[in-house]
Design an enzyme around this catalytic site. Structure first.
Site, PDB file in Angstrom:
ATOM      1  N   VAL A   1     -14.635 -90.153  20.693  1.00 44.36           N
ATOM      2  CA  VAL A   1     -14.345 -90.784  21.870  1.00 44.36           C
ATOM      3  C   VAL A   1     -14.282 -89.645  22.716  1.00 44.36           C
ATOM      4  CG1 VAL A   1     -13.973 -93.306  21.809  1.00 44.36           C
ATOM      5  CG2 VAL A   1     -12.384 -91.874  20.899  1.00 44.36           C
ATOM      6  N   GLY A   2     -15.155 -88.724  23.001  1.00 41.40           N
ATOM      7  CA  GLY A   2     -15.037 -87.751  24.119  1.00 41.40           C
ATOM      8  C   GLY A   2     -15.712 -87.844  25.363  1.00 41.40           C
TER       9      GLY A   2
ATOM     10  N   VAL B   1     -18.715 -88.488  26.524  1.00 45.13           N
ATOM     11  CA  VAL B   1     -20.008 -89.362  26.744  1.00 45.13           C
ATOM     12  C   VAL B   1     -19.376 -90.560  26.262  1.00 45.13           C
ATOM     13  CG1 VAL B   1     -22.331 -90.129  25.649  1.00 45.13           C
ATOM     14  CG2 VAL B   1     -21.706 -87.692  26.500  1.00 45.13           C
ATOM     15  N   ALA B   2     -18.725 -90.751  25.072  1.00 48.03           N
ATOM     16  CA  ALA B   2     -18.524 -91.927  24.046  1.00 48.03           C
ATOM     17  C   ALA B   2     -17.395 -92.892  24.979  1.00 48.03           C
ATOM     18  CB  ALA B   2     -17.673 -91.685  22.747  1.00 48.03           C
TER      19      ALA B   2
ATOM     20  N   LYS C   1     -30.819 -73.638  24.292  1.00 48.70           N
ATOM     21  CA  LYS C   1     -29.474 -74.065  24.155  1.00 48.70           C
ATOM     22  C   LYS C   1     -28.613 -72.917  24.059  1.00 48.70           C
ATOM     23  CE  LYS C   1     -26.982 -77.992  23.315  1.00 48.70           C
ATOM     24  NZ  LYS C   1     -27.175 -79.232  23.937  1.00 48.70           N
TER      25      LYS C   1
HETATM   26  N1  LIG Z   1     -22.282 -84.736  27.517  1.00 49.96           N
HETATM   27  C1  LIG Z   1     -23.604 -84.948  27.464  1.00 49.96           C
HETATM   28  O1  LIG Z   1     -24.023 -85.270  28.574  1.00 49.96           O
HETATM   29  C2  LIG Z   1     -24.355 -85.116  26.155  1.00 49.96           C
HETATM   30  C3  LIG Z   1     -23.838 -85.006  24.972  1.00 49.96           C
HETATM   31  N2  LIG Z   1     -24.497 -84.852  24.020  1.00 49.96           N
HETATM   32  C4  LIG Z   1     -24.029 -84.961  22.642  1.00 49.96           C
HETATM   33  O2  LIG Z   1     -23.068 -86.075  22.321  1.00 49.96           O
HETATM   34  C5  LIG Z   1     -21.976 -85.531  21.540  1.00 49.96           C
HETATM   35  C6  LIG Z   1     -20.645 -85.763  22.152  1.00 49.96           C
HETATM   36  O3  LIG Z   1     -20.905 -85.095  23.411  1.00 49.96           O
HETATM   37  P1  LIG Z   1     -19.355 -85.134  24.579  1.00 49.96           P
HETATM   38  O4  LIG Z   1     -18.863 -86.252  24.812  1.00 49.96           O
HETATM   39  O5  LIG Z   1     -20.026 -84.144  25.689  1.00 49.96           O
HETATM   40  O6  LIG Z   1     -18.485 -84.015  23.722  1.00 49.96           O
HETATM   41  P2  LIG Z   1     -16.779 -84.118  23.785  1.00 49.96           P
HETATM   42  O7  LIG Z   1     -16.441 -82.839  23.162  1.00 49.96           O
HETATM   43  O8  LIG Z   1     -16.520 -84.539  24.947  1.00 49.96           O
HETATM   44  O9  LIG Z   1     -16.475 -85.342  22.530  1.00 49.96           O
HETATM   45  C7  LIG Z   1     -16.785 -85.290  21.334  1.00 49.96           C
HETATM   46  C8  LIG Z   1     -15.541 -85.790  20.606  1.00 49.96           C
HETATM   47  O10 LIG Z   1     -15.850 -85.817  19.294  1.00 49.96           O
HETATM   48  C9  LIG Z   1     -14.606 -85.729  18.831  1.00 49.96           C
HETATM   49  N3  LIG Z   1     -14.863 -84.928  17.090  1.00 49.96           N
HETATM   50  C10 LIG Z   1     -15.186 -83.673  16.812  1.00 49.96           C
HETATM   51  N4  LIG Z   1     -15.477 -83.972  15.318  1.00 49.96           N
HETATM   52  C11 LIG Z   1     -15.249 -85.199  15.121  1.00 49.96           C
HETATM   53  C12 LIG Z   1     -15.004 -85.670  13.704  1.00 49.96           C
HETATM   54  N5  LIG Z   1     -15.429 -85.264  12.785  1.00 49.96           N
HETATM   55  N6  LIG Z   1     -14.806 -87.140  13.708  1.00 49.96           N
HETATM   56  C13 LIG Z   1     -14.220 -87.578  14.723  1.00 49.96           C
HETATM   57  N7  LIG Z   1     -14.416 -87.306  16.011  1.00 49.96           N
HETATM   58  C14 LIG Z   1     -14.815 -85.755  16.076  1.00 49.96           C
HETATM   59  C15 LIG Z   1     -13.894 -84.547  19.402  1.00 49.96           C
HETATM   60  O11 LIG Z   1     -12.491 -84.449  19.221  1.00 49.96           O
HETATM   61  C16 LIG Z   1     -14.333 -84.815  21.020  1.00 49.96           C
HETATM   62  O12 LIG Z   1     -13.203 -86.035  21.491  1.00 49.96           O
HETATM   63  C17 LIG Z   1     -22.443 -83.999  21.064  1.00 49.96           C
HETATM   64  O13 LIG Z   1     -23.049 -84.197  19.996  1.00 49.96           O
HETATM   65  C18 LIG Z   1     -23.163 -83.528  22.275  1.00 49.96           C
HETATM   66  O14 LIG Z   1     -23.877 -82.563  22.140  1.00 49.96           O
HETATM   67  C19 LIG Z   1     -26.096 -85.044  24.149  1.00 49.96           C
HETATM   68  C20 LIG Z   1     -26.619 -85.109  25.377  1.00 49.96           C
HETATM   69  C21 LIG Z   1     -25.640 -85.155  26.418  1.00 49.96           C
HETATM   70  C1  LIG Z   2     -25.942 -81.950  28.146  1.00 49.69           C
HETATM   71  C2  LIG Z   2     -27.066 -82.044  28.899  1.00 49.69           C
HETATM   72  C3  LIG Z   2     -27.228 -81.841  30.216  1.00 49.69           C
HETATM   73  C4  LIG Z   2     -28.286 -80.995  28.145  1.00 49.69           C
HETATM   74  C5  LIG Z   2     -28.052 -80.894  26.739  1.00 49.69           C
HETATM   75  O1  LIG Z   2     -27.632 -79.962  26.211  1.00 49.69           O
HETATM   76  C6  LIG Z   2     -28.265 -82.131  25.854  1.00 49.69           C
HETATM   77  O2  LIG Z   2     -28.995 -82.987  26.189  1.00 49.69           O
HETATM   78  O3  LIG Z   2     -27.979 -81.933  24.678  1.00 49.69           O
END
Ligand SMILES: NC(=O)C1=CN([C@@H]2O[C@H](COP(=O)(O)OP(=O)(O)OC[C@H]3O[C@@H](n4cnc5c(N)ncnc54)[C@H](O)[C@@H]3O)[C@@H](O)[C@H]2O)C=CC1
Ligand SMILES: CC(C)CC(=O)C(=O)O
Length: 364
Positions: A181-182, A184-185, A80
């Site tokens: 709610v980024g 993924v969510a 990572k």
């Molecule tokens: N994007 C992907 O395909 C993958 C993501 N993940 C994990 O899932 C999680 C979310 O990833 P994404 O949606 O891509 O990221 P993102 O950055 O789009 O969404 C994260 C959200 O969490 C919010 N946030 C941060 N701290 C907070 C808190 N203390 N309380 C409430 N909200 C808070 C942010 O403002 C943002 O909207 C991360 O931990 C990431 O490592 C895991 C596997 C794959």
């Molecule tokens: C975002 C994925 C493609 C890879 C990764 O780093 C994860 O699963 O946390």
């Protein structure tokens, strides 16, 4: 931080510090274990409070990728990257190009993708300098943004957890408390809303919350209140370590299932939720949809094949729950065993000498 002591504890292979003054790049690439293959894991850009915090995050996330890739049945190791900086204000194209050159320098030992704070556009910039990047634009035959696929895997995994907790995998009428709610969510909310689940959401970004309230009729709460709400499922989808000493007795859910990496602050917290009878879907199993999707690019991306594999997250979790019950161990321990067995089997098979294309004899 005593870096080598830390690396030795969990047997990390390599830590690479990348600095480029003109673009402002400060990145740390952590490679945990390449027994199963090259290390694949995303790049996170975040406003770390200190260098130690950034190093620790890179190391923890890289180790998580070793277990995630192993448990998902991928022939890939774990790595990572973290980039120190604010993704909203500190990015520039040269930064990602410089980072791409550092990845190229590792000659395939590490392959990157998106994570929190990075986008498909950033991956395209990296791709100008190296082929060791996935999740690039679909126009180039690639898989694009992994987040919606991660969300689909989390949705399937949540259903498996509901089956374990309630004897039915329907999520209709269930209340799901979603933290963050980024990318993924938001996609996860779509699946849940369609199935008739009730949503409670929070985020430190007000716009993200409003978007979910408008689109899905979600109820909004303040960030710290998410732990206290009445719900069946707590879905951590922001950053890690939210199941900790301060929150563990506040969470009322019967299920913990979300996309965040490293949800448990420490193993102790996994033990406590097990004793409380909470069904915990281990983070790296339930959130493996994204990496399964981008890994498919390495053999020529086929969306149908990738999605079929993502659906196996349901069965993998059912197996984790079975092992947990059979051996009376927490689910995080059951998942670790599954992953470690795969890595050990490969490590042991290396004791047999096999001639390969890198061996001098095969090039004579
Ligand atoms: N994007 C992907 O395909 C993958 C993501 N993940 C994990 O899932 C999680 C979310 O990833 P994404 O949606 O891509 O990221 P993102 O950055 O789009 O969404 C994260 C959200 O969490 C919010 N946030 C941060 N701290 C907070 C808190 N203390 N309380 C409430 N909200 C808070 C942010 O403002 C943002 O909207 C991360 O931990 C990431 O490592 C895991 C596997 C794959
Ligand atoms: C975002 C994925 C493609 C890879 C990764 O780093 C994860 O699963 O946390």
């Amino acid at each position: 931080m005593e870096i080598f002591t830390h690396m030795e504890k969990y047997d990390y292979e390599q830590l690479v510090f990348c600095q480029d003054k003109s673009s402002g790049l400060k990145a740390i690439i952590a490679i945990h274990d390449t027994t199963l293959g090259p290390a694949l894991g995303g790049t996170r850009m975040w406003t770390y409070q200190s260098e130690d915090e950034a190093i620790e995050d890179a190391l923890r996330l890289a180790r998580g990728m070793t277990y995630k890739n192993a448990a998902a049945g991928l022939n890939l190791g774990g790595g990572k990257t973290v980039i120190i900086g604010d993704p909203k204000t500190d990015k520039n194209p040269e930064m990602f190009r410089a980072f791409g050159r550092y990845i190229q320098g590792l000659n395939g030992r590490y392959i990157t993708a998106e994570d929190v704070g990075t986008t498909v556009h950033d991956m395209d910039l990296i791709h100008l300098e190296t082929d060791f990047v996935t999740g690039i634009s679909p126009e180039s035959g690639s898989s694009g943004n992994p987040s919606p696929v991660t969300a689909y895997g989390v949705y399937k995994g949540m259903k498996a957890a509901a089956m374990e907790a309630y004897g039915t995998d329907s999520l209709e009428g269930k209340t799901v408390a979603i933290q963050g709610v980024g990318n993924v969510a938001y996609a996860l909310c779509e699946f849940l809303h369609k199935e008739g689940a009730k949503l409670i959401v929070t985020d430190i970004n007000k716009q993200s919350v409003e978007r979910a309230v408008e689109a899905f009729g979600a109820t909004a709460v303040d960030p710290d209140d998410i732990y206290d709400v009445e719900c069946e499922i707590y879905a951590p989808c922001a950053l890690g370590a939210t199941v900790n000493d301060d929150t563990i007795n506040r969470i009322k859910a019967k299920i913990i299932a979300g996309s965040a990496n490293n949800q448990l602050k420490s193993p102790k917290h996994g033990d406590i939720i097990h004793e409380k009878g909470i069904v915990y879907a281990p983070d790296y199993v339930i959130n493996s949809g994204g990496v399964i999707n981008v890994a498919d690019e390495l053999v020529g991306y086929n969306q149908q094949r990738a999605m079929k594999k993502v659906e196996t997250i349901y069965d993998s979790l059912i197996r984790v729950f079975e092992i947990s019950k059979r051996d009376n161990i927490p689910t995080y321990v059951a998942a670790d065993r599954m992953a470690e067995e795969r890595i050990e089997a490969k490590r042991n098979s290396r004791s047999q000498f096999l001639l390969n294309e890198h061996h001098i004899l095969s090039r004579r």
